[in-house]
Design a protein around this motif. Structure first.
Motif, PDB file in Angstrom:
ATOM      1  N   LEU A   1       0.906  -0.864   0.204  1.00  9.36           N
ATOM      2  CA  LEU A   1      -0.167   0.380   0.366  1.00  9.36           C
ATOM      3  C   LEU A   1       0.753   1.361   0.026  1.00  9.36           C
ATOM      4  O   LEU A   1       1.482   1.241   1.103  1.00  9.36           O
ATOM      5  CB  LEU A   1      -0.964  -0.202   1.339  1.00  9.36           C
ATOM      6  N   THR A   2       0.549   1.733  -1.157  1.00 12.59           N
ATOM      7  CA  THR A   2       1.102   3.390  -1.045  1.00 12.59           C
ATOM      8  C   THR A   2       0.440   4.904  -0.900  1.00 12.59           C
ATOM      9  O   THR A   2      -0.619   4.417  -1.867  1.00 12.59           O
ATOM     10  CB  THR A   2       2.303   3.676  -2.202  1.00 12.59           C
ATOM     11  N   ILE A   3       0.989   5.084   0.470  1.00 14.48           N
ATOM     12  CA  ILE A   3      -0.273   6.699   0.802  1.00 14.48           C
ATOM     13  C   ILE A   3       0.921   7.623   0.450  1.00 14.48           C
ATOM     14  O   ILE A   3       2.021   7.809   0.934  1.00 14.48           O
ATOM     15  CB  ILE A   3      -0.082   6.546   2.712  1.00 14.48           C
ATOM     16  N   SER A   4      -0.136   8.725  -0.864  1.00 19.09           N
ATOM     17  CA  SER A   4       0.768   9.552  -1.192  1.00 19.09           C
ATOM     18  C   SER A   4       0.109  10.706  -0.455  1.00 19.09           C
ATOM     19  O   SER A   4      -1.601  10.804  -0.832  1.00 19.09           O
ATOM     20  CB  SER A   4       0.976   9.251  -2.272  1.00 19.09           C
ATOM     21  N   PRO A   5       0.602  12.257  -0.685  1.00 16.77           N
ATOM     22  CA  PRO A   5      -0.560  13.129  -1.122  1.00 16.77           C
ATOM     23  C   PRO A   5      -1.112  13.554  -2.293  1.00 16.77           C
ATOM     24  O   PRO A   5      -0.729  12.256  -3.092  1.00 16.77           O
ATOM     25  CB  PRO A   5       1.145  14.415  -0.674  1.00 16.77           C
ATOM     26  N   LYS A   6      -2.200  14.460  -2.160  1.00 16.60           N
ATOM     27  CA  LYS A   6      -3.126  14.633  -2.903  1.00 16.60           C
ATOM     28  C   LYS A   6      -2.661  13.929  -3.980  1.00 16.60           C
ATOM     29  O   LYS A   6      -2.671  13.643  -5.210  1.00 16.60           O
ATOM     30  CB  LYS A   6      -3.992  15.227  -2.721  1.00 16.60           C
ATOM     31  N   GLU A   7      -1.150  15.146  -4.678  1.00 10.83           N
ATOM     32  CA  GLU A   7      -0.998  15.486  -5.711  1.00 10.83           C
ATOM     33  C   GLU A   7      -0.396  14.627  -6.005  1.00 10.83           C
ATOM     34  O   GLU A   7      -0.177  14.719  -7.281  1.00 10.83           O
ATOM     35  CB  GLU A   7       0.286  16.689  -6.116  1.00 10.83           C
ATOM     36  N   GLY A   8       0.703  14.144  -4.958  1.00 11.25           N
ATOM     37  CA  GLY A   8       1.017  12.619  -5.383  1.00 11.25           C
ATOM     38  C   GLY A   8       0.097  11.460  -6.075  1.00 11.25           C
ATOM     39  O   GLY A   8       0.504  11.193  -7.407  1.00 11.25           O
TER      40      GLY A   8
END
Ligand code: CU
Length: 268
Positions: free
Chosen positions: A230-237
């Motif tokens: 699972l990769t959680i990124s900032p919204k832009e990412g």
């Protein structure tokens, strides 16, 4: 005597080796909006049963010592249990039952309705993902630019789920073969993926990072290998990842590959 000492030494040794394991006594990092609810229940349950165990074990030890056998002591059976004893037992049991179990039960139901079953509405703009479990992998499907599942612009990944931070995520799951259980230790949540049915799960991340997805249902010989990332990124990412993947997805789409079209119409 020698044998029991050896056994004790062995037990102590293995216990110390276990305690040396990295992460011993620690829970996985909680990166979710509602994970604290499970942690609270876990803590209260652990403290309650520890206190009750100590009280009960204490009473057992105390009575064994006070009423132990001596040459002068004779067994007597004529004193039955009096009404007073029965009342005392009933009162203590009720306090434990309604106090401890009642608190746990009340909080469990509150948490279920306030978090677990409180699925995000359309107006909250959740990220929606279809999950297709199989022996022994997780398939993920994003609807792509058209917002419709099972179309050529879908983004399909294997064992790789990407989500943005601070946004509700809604999953709908199916299974190809046996019952699996989609498990996010860092979110303190899980849901079964069942053949022939659609189940759903939602959660929200509070911080970015890389975490694991497990299968919490024994699903065959390679169950232990059923591991996703699972990769959680900032919204832009996350938006950028979707853009990049969309280009890839178009190139990968194969009309003739029936196995790849496992998606379904999103049903609310
Ligand atoms: Cu599984």
């Amino acid at each position: 005597m020698k044998r029991s000492l050896t056994l004790l030494a062995l037990l102590l040794y293995s216990a110390s080796a276990w305690a040396d394991e990295p992460g011993f006594g620690q829970r996985p990092l909680d990166v979710s909006l509602d994970g604290h609810r499970s942690d609270w229940l876990f803590n209260v349950t652990t403290v309650s049963i520890t206190v009750l165990f100590l009280i009960m074990a204490g009473i057992l030890v105390w009575t064994s010592l006070v009423h132990r056998d001596t040459p002068a002591r004779k067994a007597h059976y004529e004193h039955g249990i009096g009404k007073k004893h029965l009342m005392l037992t009933a009162v203590i049991s009720s306090i434990i039952f309604f106090g401890v179990d009642g608190t746990l039960l009340y909080n469990s139901f509150t948490d279920l309705s306030a978090a677990f079953y409180k699925f995000p509405t359309k107006s909250e703009n959740p990220v929606v993902i279809e999950v297709y479990a199989q022996q022994w992998a997780w398939n993920f499907r994003y609807a792509g630019a058209d917002g419709v599942f099972n179309t050529p612009d879908d983004i399909v990944t294997l064992n790789e789920m990407h989500i943005p931070v601070d946004t509700p995520v809604m999953l709908k799951m199916k299974s190809k073969d046996v019952i699996h259980s989609f498990y996010l230790p860092n979110f303190r949540t899980k849901q079964d993926a069942v053949p022939g049915a659609i189940t759903q799960l939602w959660f929200q991340a509070t911080q970015a990072g890389n975490f694991e997805i497990g299968c919490a249902q024994h699903c065959g010989v390679s169950h232990y290998k059923m591991r996703g990332f699972l990769t959680i990124s900032p919204k832009e990412g996350f938006a950028q990842w979707l853009k990049d993947e969309a280009i890839e997805a178009k190139g990968r789409y194969d009309e003739a590959d029936a196995d790849a079209h496992w998606g379904w119409d999103w049903e609310i």
